[in-house]
Design a protein around this motif. Structure first.
Motif, PDB file in Angstrom:
ATOM      1  N   THR A  95      26.330  25.361  25.203  1.00 50.16           N
ATOM      2  CA  THR A  95      25.235  26.104  24.611  1.00 50.16           C
ATOM      3  C   THR A  95      25.073  25.621  23.175  1.00 50.16           C
ATOM      4  O   THR A  95      25.835  24.770  22.708  1.00 50.16           O
ATOM      5  CB  THR A  95      25.468  27.621  24.664  1.00 50.16           C
ATOM      6  OG1 THR A  95      24.267  28.298  24.246  1.00 50.16           O
ATOM      7  CG2 THR A  95      26.635  28.043  23.766  1.00 50.16           C
TER       8      THR A  95
ATOM      9  N   TYR B 198      21.156  29.742  19.846  1.00 50.94           N
ATOM     10  CA  TYR B 198      21.252  30.848  20.792  1.00 50.94           C
ATOM     11  C   TYR B 198      22.374  31.805  20.410  1.00 50.94           C
ATOM     12  O   TYR B 198      22.267  33.020  20.588  1.00 50.94           O
ATOM     13  CB  TYR B 198      21.475  30.311  22.206  1.00 50.94           C
ATOM     14  CG  TYR B 198      20.325  29.481  22.728  1.00 50.94           C
ATOM     15  CD1 TYR B 198      19.162  30.092  23.188  1.00 50.94           C
ATOM     16  CD2 TYR B 198      20.392  28.093  22.749  1.00 50.94           C
ATOM     17  CE1 TYR B 198      18.101  29.333  23.662  1.00 50.94           C
ATOM     18  CE2 TYR B 198      19.342  27.330  23.221  1.00 50.94           C
ATOM     19  CZ  TYR B 198      18.192  27.962  23.670  1.00 50.94           C
ATOM     20  OH  TYR B 198      17.140  27.214  24.128  1.00 50.94           O
TER      21      TYR B 198
ATOM     22  N   HIS C 284      19.969  31.752  27.176  1.00 49.46           N
ATOM     23  CA  HIS C 284      19.831  30.305  27.073  1.00 49.46           C
ATOM     24  C   HIS C 284      19.482  29.800  28.467  1.00 49.46           C
ATOM     25  O   HIS C 284      20.336  29.714  29.346  1.00 49.46           O
ATOM     26  CB  HIS C 284      21.135  29.681  26.577  1.00 49.46           C
ATOM     27  CG  HIS C 284      21.033  28.207  26.361  1.00 49.46           C
ATOM     28  ND1 HIS C 284      22.098  27.441  25.949  1.00 49.46           N
ATOM     29  CD2 HIS C 284      19.998  27.340  26.495  1.00 49.46           C
ATOM     30  CE1 HIS C 284      21.728  26.172  25.836  1.00 49.46           C
ATOM     31  NE2 HIS C 284      20.453  26.096  26.179  1.00 49.46           N
TER      32      HIS C 284
END
Length: 401
Positions: A169, A173, A185
């Motif tokens: 990620t 986010y 996400h």
């Protein structure tokens, strides 16, 4: 230079630094569950990978409270670390998915995620979750969870995996989740047919269990209601009932029962009360420096006038509310229409516009005077807390010098 998120400041800025990875994911996860759901869960470590100071783990969990599910469930917990040199984003966090034989004992003998994926309708004792953990440094208690689909572990469990397979990620986010409580996400994974990661604060773990892919342990809905009704179970998270507003204004002619209604709502709950009038301002509502007489310490000394920061209704309520969590605390303002609210609230007005998780959509930066008072004053601030506890109140490192 790599960047990380500074979790000690209320706007969660990106700062230079390396991801912290020297911790045991299972210990951090269990610690967060104890903080936010004191005594609700028990966990058993089934398998690990890593060394003594840095481990990922597979846990088996159960509910401890009467009236909760008797089913067991499984949780994979992972350390999130900085992406490789070829990463496309400034801040990329990932974990490495390795063959199950590198775990002790081997995942091939357990296959928690595979059994969960292959189950048709009956999920009792099979529910499986996968949680990555972002932790800024050794002392950080304000961690972030990243929920991912259980299917990502299936290939690890059956050995059908490339050692470099990862899920990852990005910092934007994570920062959004710190500001709003949760963040989605949306993406695809080669190891999964599920399309998103869900980033959330640990206090929303039960909510995640309920909402993740619309699948949940048989009676998590009941568990959620029990948690709302029993604040002693949840500490120190901030749960909001959707049918109750965060701010209420009562209006009417004198004698129509406004104050009586308020008293019936708060019952015996802790509260702070103030009254607005035409001369009210920010200093009289929040706090300001005021002159006080310092008594002489010896016969040769003279009485002196010194200036100390004096908190008013808002700061008093702010500190007491934190210290009384998870129980509600009320700030009651009488005659609010008699004051100039723009002048009295100042930038605090932005904090009234909150999201469904109780956090302001528009964080503000407190004045240096306020931050210094809160971090040092032992009687009316957080000065009697240790450094680790102070960090839970989003006061930066500089305020503790």
């Amino acid at each position: 230079m790599p960047t990380i998120i500074d979790t000690y400041k209320p706007w969660f800025p990106f700062v230079e630094g390396d991801s912290f990875t020297d911790y045991n994911a299972e210990n951090e996860f269990i610690s967060q569950m104890d903080i936010h759901f004191n005594g609700l869960f028990s966990f058993e470590v089934l398998s690990k990978r890593g060394n003594i100071t840095r481990t990922d783990a597979l846990l088996r969990g159960t509910f401890n409270k009467e009236g909760f599910s008797n089913n067991t469930f499984y949780v994979y917990v992972f350390i999130l670390y900085e992406g490789g040199a070829g990463r496309s984003r400034e801040m990329e966090l990932r974990t490495q998915l390795t063959p199950g034989s590198r775990w002790t004992p081997s995942l091939k003998d357990i296959k928690a995620a595979t059994k969960y994926r292959d189950a048709k309708e009956e999920l009792s004792n099979l529910e499986c979750y996968c949680i990555g953990i972002y932790k800024q440094d050794k002392d950080c208690k304000n961690v972030m969870f990243v929920g991912m689909p259980a299917e990502v572990l299936c290939k690890s469990e059956t050995e059908l995996i490339n050692p470099t397979s990862t899920f990852q990620t990005e910092g934007e986010y994570i920062r959004k989740a710190y500001l709003n409580g949760v963040s989605l996400h949306r993406k695809t994974f080669s190891a999964s047919s599920t399309y998103n990661l869900l980033l959330f604060k640990p206090e929303f773990f039960l909510w995640y269990m309920k909402e993740r892919d619309h699948l949940h342990v048989g009676d998590v809905n009941k568990a959620m209601e029990l948690v709302k009704e029993a604040p002693s179970v949840v500490t120190p998270s901030f749960a909001i009932a959707k049918d109750k507003p965060l701010q209420m204004i009562f209006y009417g002619a004198p004698g129509t029962g406004k104050s009586d209604t308020i008293e019936r709502i708060i019952v015996n709950a802790p509260h702070e009360r103030t009254t607005f009038h035409p001369d009210s301002d920010y200093a009289s509502f929040v706090g300001a420096y005021k002159p006080t007489m310092k008594e002489k310490e010896s016969e040769s000394d003279e009485d002196k006038i010194i200036y100390n920061f004096t908190p008013q209704a808002f700061l008093k309520a702010y500190v007491k509310a934190w210290k009384s969590m998870p129980n509600p605390f009320y700030l009651i303002i009488e005659e609010i229409n008699r004051g100039n609210c723009a002048q009295i609230f100042g930038d605090l007005f932005q904090l009234l516009d909150r999201n469904q998780y109780g956090y302001s959509k528009y964080p503000i930066t407190a004045d240096d005077d306020i931050r210094t008072f809160l971090s040092r004053n032992k009687e009316n601030g957080f000065g009697n807390l240790n450094d680790g506890q102070k960090k839970c109140f989003y006061l930066g490192h500089d305020e503790y010098q």
